[in-house]
Design a protein around this motif. Structure first.
Motif, PDB file in Angstrom:
ATOM      1  N   MET A 123       0.846  -1.188   0.000  1.00  0.00           N
ATOM      2  CA  MET A 123       0.000   0.000   0.000  1.00  0.00           C
ATOM      3  C   MET A 123       0.885   1.242   0.000  1.00  0.00           C
ATOM      4  O   MET A 123       1.778   1.373   0.824  1.00  0.00           O
ATOM      5  N   GLN A 124       0.633   2.119  -0.913  1.00  0.00           N
ATOM      6  CA  GLN A 124       1.366   3.375  -0.959  1.00  0.00           C
ATOM      7  C   GLN A 124       0.783   4.332   0.078  1.00  0.00           C
ATOM      8  O   GLN A 124      -0.388   4.701   0.003  1.00  0.00           O
ATOM      9  N   LEU A 125       1.583   4.716   1.037  1.00  0.00           N
ATOM     10  CA  LEU A 125       1.113   5.609   2.092  1.00  0.00           C
ATOM     11  C   LEU A 125       0.964   7.044   1.605  1.00  0.00           C
ATOM     12  O   LEU A 125       0.299   7.846   2.250  1.00  0.00           O
ATOM     13  N   HIS A 126       1.547   7.360   0.456  1.00  0.00           N
ATOM     14  CA  HIS A 126       1.464   8.724  -0.058  1.00  0.00           C
ATOM     15  C   HIS A 126       0.020   9.125  -0.341  1.00  0.00           C
ATOM     16  O   HIS A 126      -0.357  10.280  -0.170  1.00  0.00           O
ATOM     17  N   TYR A 127      -0.788   8.159  -0.760  1.00  0.00           N
ATOM     18  CA  TYR A 127      -2.208   8.431  -0.974  1.00  0.00           C
ATOM     19  C   TYR A 127      -2.865   8.854   0.342  1.00  0.00           C
ATOM     20  O   TYR A 127      -3.659   9.796   0.379  1.00  0.00           O
ATOM     21  N   VAL A 128      -2.527   8.169   1.415  1.00  0.00           N
ATOM     22  CA  VAL A 128      -3.106   8.476   2.724  1.00  0.00           C
ATOM     23  C   VAL A 128      -2.669   9.867   3.174  1.00  0.00           C
ATOM     24  O   VAL A 128      -3.477  10.633   3.716  1.00  0.00           O
ATOM     25  N   PHE A 129      -1.407  10.223   2.933  1.00  0.00           N
ATOM     26  CA  PHE A 129      -0.920  11.555   3.307  1.00  0.00           C
ATOM     27  C   PHE A 129      -1.751  12.637   2.627  1.00  0.00           C
ATOM     28  O   PHE A 129      -2.252  13.559   3.274  1.00  0.00           O
ATOM     29  N   SER A 130      -1.898  12.539   1.321  1.00  0.00           N
ATOM     30  CA  SER A 130      -2.622  13.582   0.586  1.00  0.00           C
ATOM     31  C   SER A 130      -4.105  13.580   0.936  1.00  0.00           C
ATOM     32  O   SER A 130      -4.718  14.642   1.052  1.00  0.00           O
ATOM     33  N   HIS A 131      -4.680  12.399   1.142  1.00  0.00           N
ATOM     34  CA  HIS A 131      -6.102  12.335   1.481  1.00  0.00           C
ATOM     35  C   HIS A 131      -6.375  12.971   2.847  1.00  0.00           C
ATOM     36  O   HIS A 131      -7.343  13.717   3.009  1.00  0.00           O
ATOM     37  N   LEU A 132      -5.524  12.687   3.823  1.00  0.00           N
ATOM     38  CA  LEU A 132      -5.693  13.291   5.148  1.00  0.00           C
ATOM     39  C   LEU A 132      -5.538  14.806   5.085  1.00  0.00           C
ATOM     40  O   LEU A 132      -6.335  15.547   5.662  1.00  0.00           O
ATOM     41  N   GLN A 133      -4.523  15.255   4.398  1.00  0.00           N
ATOM     42  CA  GLN A 133      -4.280  16.690   4.293  1.00  0.00           C
ATOM     43  C   GLN A 133      -5.458  17.387   3.605  1.00  0.00           C
ATOM     44  O   GLN A 133      -5.920  18.437   4.060  1.00  0.00           O
ATOM     45  N   ASN A 134      -5.968  16.797   2.536  1.00  0.00           N
ATOM     46  CA  ASN A 134      -7.108  17.387   1.829  1.00  0.00           C
ATOM     47  C   ASN A 134      -8.377  17.351   2.675  1.00  0.00           C
ATOM     48  O   ASN A 134      -9.179  18.288   2.636  1.00  0.00           O
ATOM     49  N   SER A 135      -8.569  16.294   3.445  1.00  0.00           N
ATOM     50  CA  SER A 135      -9.751  16.202   4.308  1.00  0.00           C
ATOM     51  C   SER A 135      -9.718  17.267   5.394  1.00  0.00           C
ATOM     52  O   SER A 135     -10.743  17.864   5.723  1.00  0.00           O
ATOM     53  N   PHE A 136      -8.550  17.509   5.968  1.00  0.00           N
ATOM     54  CA  PHE A 136      -8.422  18.572   6.964  1.00  0.00           C
ATOM     55  C   PHE A 136      -8.699  19.932   6.334  1.00  0.00           C
ATOM     56  O   PHE A 136      -9.390  20.767   6.914  1.00  0.00           O
ATOM     57  N   ARG A 137      -8.173  20.163   5.152  1.00  0.00           N
ATOM     58  CA  ARG A 137      -8.377  21.454   4.488  1.00  0.00           C
ATOM     59  C   ARG A 137      -9.837  21.679   4.120  1.00  0.00           C
ATOM     60  O   ARG A 137     -10.306  22.816   4.083  1.00  0.00           O
ATOM     61  N   ALA A 138     -10.561  20.597   3.845  1.00  0.00           N
ATOM     62  CA  ALA A 138     -11.978  20.701   3.508  1.00  0.00           C
ATOM     63  C   ALA A 138     -12.858  20.730   4.759  1.00  0.00           C
ATOM     64  O   ALA A 138     -14.076  20.753   4.649  1.00  0.00           O
ATOM     65  N   ARG A 139     -12.235  20.708   5.941  1.00  0.00           N
ATOM     66  CA  ARG A 139     -12.938  20.767   7.226  1.00  0.00           C
ATOM     67  C   ARG A 139     -13.904  19.599   7.435  1.00  0.00           C
ATOM     68  O   ARG A 139     -14.978  19.751   7.994  1.00  0.00           O
ATOM     69  N   LYS A 140     -13.514  18.422   6.966  1.00  0.00           N
ATOM     70  CA  LYS A 140     -14.325  17.220   7.173  1.00  0.00           C
ATOM     71  C   LYS A 140     -14.168  16.750   8.612  1.00  0.00           C
ATOM     72  O   LYS A 140     -13.136  16.965   9.240  1.00  0.00           O
ATOM     73  N   SER A 141     -15.188  16.087   9.129  1.00  0.00           N
ATOM     74  CA  SER A 141     -15.082  15.541  10.481  1.00  0.00           C
ATOM     75  C   SER A 141     -14.552  14.110  10.454  1.00  0.00           C
ATOM     76  O   SER A 141     -13.939  13.653  11.410  1.00  0.00           O
ATOM     77  N   LEU A 142     -14.790  13.398   9.350  1.00  0.00           N
ATOM     78  CA  LEU A 142     -14.310  12.029   9.188  1.00  0.00           C
ATOM     79  C   LEU A 142     -13.604  11.890   7.843  1.00  0.00           C
ATOM     80  O   LEU A 142     -13.985  12.535   6.870  1.00  0.00           O
ATOM     81  N   ALA A 143     -12.613  11.027   7.815  1.00  0.00           N
ATOM     82  CA  ALA A 143     -11.927  10.696   6.565  1.00  0.00           C
ATOM     83  C   ALA A 143     -11.850   9.181   6.463  1.00  0.00           C
ATOM     84  O   ALA A 143     -11.657   8.489   7.461  1.00  0.00           O
ATOM     85  N   SER A 144     -11.994   8.679   5.264  1.00  0.00           N
ATOM     86  CA  SER A 144     -11.964   7.245   5.023  1.00  0.00           C
ATOM     87  C   SER A 144     -10.689   6.891   4.271  1.00  0.00           C
ATOM     88  O   SER A 144     -10.377   7.496   3.251  1.00  0.00           O
ATOM     89  N   VAL A 145      -9.960   5.910   4.793  1.00  0.00           N
ATOM     90  CA  VAL A 145      -8.727   5.450   4.146  1.00  0.00           C
ATOM     91  C   VAL A 145      -8.779   3.929   4.025  1.00  0.00           C
ATOM     92  O   VAL A 145      -9.535   3.274   4.740  1.00  0.00           O
ATOM     93  N   PRO A 146      -7.982   3.347   3.129  1.00  0.00           N
ATOM     94  CA  PRO A 146      -7.998   1.887   2.970  1.00  0.00           C
ATOM     95  C   PRO A 146      -7.626   1.163   4.261  1.00  0.00           C
ATOM     96  O   PRO A 146      -6.827   1.650   5.054  1.00  0.00           O
ATOM     97  N   ASN A 147      -8.215   0.009   4.445  1.00  0.00           N
ATOM     98  CA  ASN A 147      -7.975  -0.792   5.639  1.00  0.00           C
ATOM     99  C   ASN A 147      -6.866  -1.799   5.356  1.00  0.00           C
ATOM    100  O   ASN A 147      -7.092  -2.822   4.728  1.00  0.00           O
ATOM    101  N   CYS A 148      -5.651  -1.475   5.775  1.00  0.00           N
ATOM    102  CA  CYS A 148      -4.541  -2.422   5.701  1.00  0.00           C
ATOM    103  C   CYS A 148      -3.627  -2.160   6.896  1.00  0.00           C
ATOM    104  O   CYS A 148      -3.741  -1.134   7.569  1.00  0.00           O
ATOM    105  N   ASN A 149      -2.746  -3.087   7.169  1.00  0.00           N
ATOM    106  CA  ASN A 149      -1.926  -3.008   8.379  1.00  0.00           C
ATOM    107  C   ASN A 149      -1.029  -1.775   8.418  1.00  0.00           C
ATOM    108  O   ASN A 149      -0.895  -1.135   9.462  1.00  0.00           O
ATOM    109  N   SER A 150      -0.389  -1.441   7.305  1.00  0.00           N
ATOM    110  CA  SER A 150       0.522  -0.293   7.314  1.00  0.00           C
ATOM    111  C   SER A 150      -0.234   1.012   7.557  1.00  0.00           C
ATOM    112  O   SER A 150       0.237   1.879   8.294  1.00  0.00           O
ATOM    113  N   VAL A 151      -1.405   1.147   6.967  1.00  0.00           N
ATOM    114  CA  VAL A 151      -2.208   2.358   7.179  1.00  0.00           C
ATOM    115  C   VAL A 151      -2.707   2.406   8.622  1.00  0.00           C
ATOM    116  O   VAL A 151      -2.706   3.466   9.254  1.00  0.00           O
ATOM    117  N   LEU A 152      -3.105   1.260   9.160  1.00  0.00           N
ATOM    118  CA  LEU A 152      -3.569   1.206  10.548  1.00  0.00           C
ATOM    119  C   LEU A 152      -2.448   1.602  11.511  1.00  0.00           C
ATOM    120  O   LEU A 152      -2.669   2.368  12.450  1.00  0.00           O
TER     121      LEU A 152
END
Length: 152
Positions: free
Chosen positions: A1-30
């Protein structure tokens, strides 16, 4: 799993003022999310599916593994995101592996190899042979490893 996707998704979710963000379920992301949670950047981590967090615990099976997600509660303080940025240090084309002594210098803010040291209030996240952990934990356990990202 490429963690770079998670980095950008989290950063974009914070910038959009979301309360929840969804990321893939795998051990490295967890493991990465657990470090972010323990460092105070996330308010919660819940397992769920593509529609939202689970109300009741659901076992991941071969039939539903493609729909399983991790739902992260994003944390804000006085209306501003707690996570300002998350930047990759190691990239697929350029891995940054540091020894325990180099990690200590990196944590102190000194330049190691070609990577600038951590700034004040920045957190480094390292992938070691014992999993993904904060740079402080890696130094305490005298472990070296691959510096994944820096978070502020």
């Amino acid at each position: 799993m490429q963690l770079h996707y998670v980095f950008s998704h989290l950063q974009n979710s914070f910038r959009a003022r979301k309360s929840l963000a969804s990321v893939p379920n795998c051990n490295s992301v967890l493991e990465l999310c657990a470090v972010l949670y323990h460092q105070g950047f996330l308010s919660s981590i819940q397992r769920g599916d593509i529609h939202g967090p689970d109300a009741l615990p659901t076992i991941t099976t071969r039939q539903n593994v493609a729909t399983r997600r991790l739902w992260l509660g994003l944390k804000y303080f006085e209306g501003k995101p707690v996570l300002h940025y998350i930047r990759a240090v190691s990239k697929p084309s350029r891995k940054v592996n540091l020894t325990p002594s180099e990690l200590l210098q990196f944590a102190k803010g000194r330049k190691v190899s070609f990577v600038n040291g951590l700034e004040p209030a920045e957190v480094g996240i390292v992938e070691t042979k014992h999993g993904i952990m904060s740079i402080d934990d890696a130094i305490k356990n005298n472990l070296g490893g691959n510096v994944i990202c820096r978070v502020k």
